[in-house]
Design an enzyme around this catalytic site. Structure first.
Site, short mmCIF file in Angstrom:
data_model
loop_
_atom_site.label_atom_id
_atom_site.label_comp_id
_atom_site.label_asym_id
_atom_site.label_seq_id
_atom_site.Cartn_x
_atom_site.Cartn_y
_atom_site.Cartn_z
N CYS A 73 30.00 52.18 19.56
CA CYS A 73 29.89 52.09 18.10
C CYS A 73 28.51 51.58 17.68
O CYS A 73 28.20 50.40 17.85
CB CYS A 73 30.99 51.16 17.57
SG CYS A 73 30.83 50.72 15.83
N CYS A 76 28.38 48.76 15.16
CA CYS A 76 28.81 47.49 15.77
C CYS A 76 27.62 46.75 16.36
O CYS A 76 27.51 45.52 16.25
CB CYS A 76 29.84 47.75 16.86
SG CYS A 76 31.40 48.47 16.29
#
Length: 312
Positions: A73, A76
């Site tokens: 991700c 993230c």
């Protein structure tokens, strides 16, 4: 849950019952100890499905921010360092528990992590919705300030000692400019009007103060959403697709809840739908929300592009 704004308790939205009181396996390092205390040397730690019950216990003493993330991700990787930085600056008033959703599917399911990064909190064992997506550092600070206020209302006011930190660490931290400090203090007290006044004064003294501009936009947003009810706001917006005030309310709630793209899309659709002579306030609200998120954010850049296409 009446609103997704920072500090709203997610009653019914998350089921953590299966994670309470379960035997702890080998905890990730560093993790809370069995007596519910976080490790003194770290405010940030990894947790798993097996040892999350200890985190629930810890949240009865100090607020726990939970960062649900994954290696693949991209947002993230942008958000995690921001979360860690702000947590460290708060000097043990809250801690950060990191959950790899791929390795811990039960936690991902319990928190209904349909998209990541997803950031929630635990206060006295109860989940609290914070935001989804990589939000700007200034917004993280505002949300954590509200989280601490909510925790105090529930009697969760403990701190975690920072091993090796000098006794005068707080005095050694860089001081905010006086008006910015006044705004921050007002935000902590829940006085958004006073915070806005401080930021406005800072901008009067220095119109190029970008931090003050962002801070002003954020406190104005927080002031607008603090008394809104999400269900009522959505019902009003559904009943009036071109009702500017109703659409503004839902866009504000979406942005405060971390649903940035949804907020921008709603206002851009509204801009396209209303008569030309009614578009000015919609454009102004869009520009204000762009300032909350940050001009360099890809979501702002995309939304600006669509706005430009609607103007010409």
């Amino acid at each position: 849950m009446s609103t997704p704004a920072p500090g709203a308790v997610m009653r019914g939205a998350v089921d953590l019952s299966s994670l309470r009181n379960r035997p702890a396996g080998q905890p990730a390092s560093p993790a809370p100890s069995p007596d519910g205390q976080a490790p003194a040397s770290r405010l940030v730690f990894d947790v798993t499905d097996a040892d999350f019950g200890q985190v629930l216990e810890l949240s009865k003493t100090v607020p726990v921010v939970v960062d649900l993330w994954a290696d693949w991700c991209g947002p993230c990787t942008q958000l995690s360092p921001v979360l860690e930085k702000v947590v460290a600056e708060l000097g043990g008033r809250l801690v950060l528990a990191k959950v790899d959703v791929d390795a811990n599917p039960q936690l991902a399911q319990s928190f209904r992590a349909q998209s990541i990064p997803l950031v929630v909190a635990l206060v006295a064992g109860q989940p609290v919705q914070l935001f989804t997506g990589a939000v700007p550092e200034a917004q993280v600070r505002e949300v954590f300030t509200q989280l601490l206020q909510l925790a105090a209302q529930h009697g969760v006011t403990g701190t975690v000692p920072m091993e090796g930190a000098p006794a005068d660490a707080e005095q050694q931290a860089p001081a905010l400019p006086p008006l910015h400090q006044a705004a921050f203090d007002a935000i902590e007290a829940g006085d958004y009007s006073a915070a806005a006044t401080a930021y406005e004064q800072a901008l009067t003294e220095n119109p190029r103060d970008e931090d003050a501009k962002a801070g002003l936009a954020q406190v104005q947003l927080l002031a607008r959403v603090q008394h809104l009810d999400l269900a009522e706001a959505r019902a009003a917006a559904a009943a009036g697709p071109t009702d500017i005030s109703a659409q503004f309310d839902v866009a504000d709630l979406d942005l405060a809840g971390g649903h940035v793209d949804d907020a921008f899309a709603r206002l851009l659709d509204l801009f396209a739908a209303v008569p030309t002579d009614e578009r000015a306030p919609v454009r102004e609200r869009l520009l204000e929300l762009f300032g909350v998120v940050g001009d360099a954010d890809p979501r702002v850049i995309r939304a600006r592009g669509r706005l430009a296409s609607l103007l010409f």
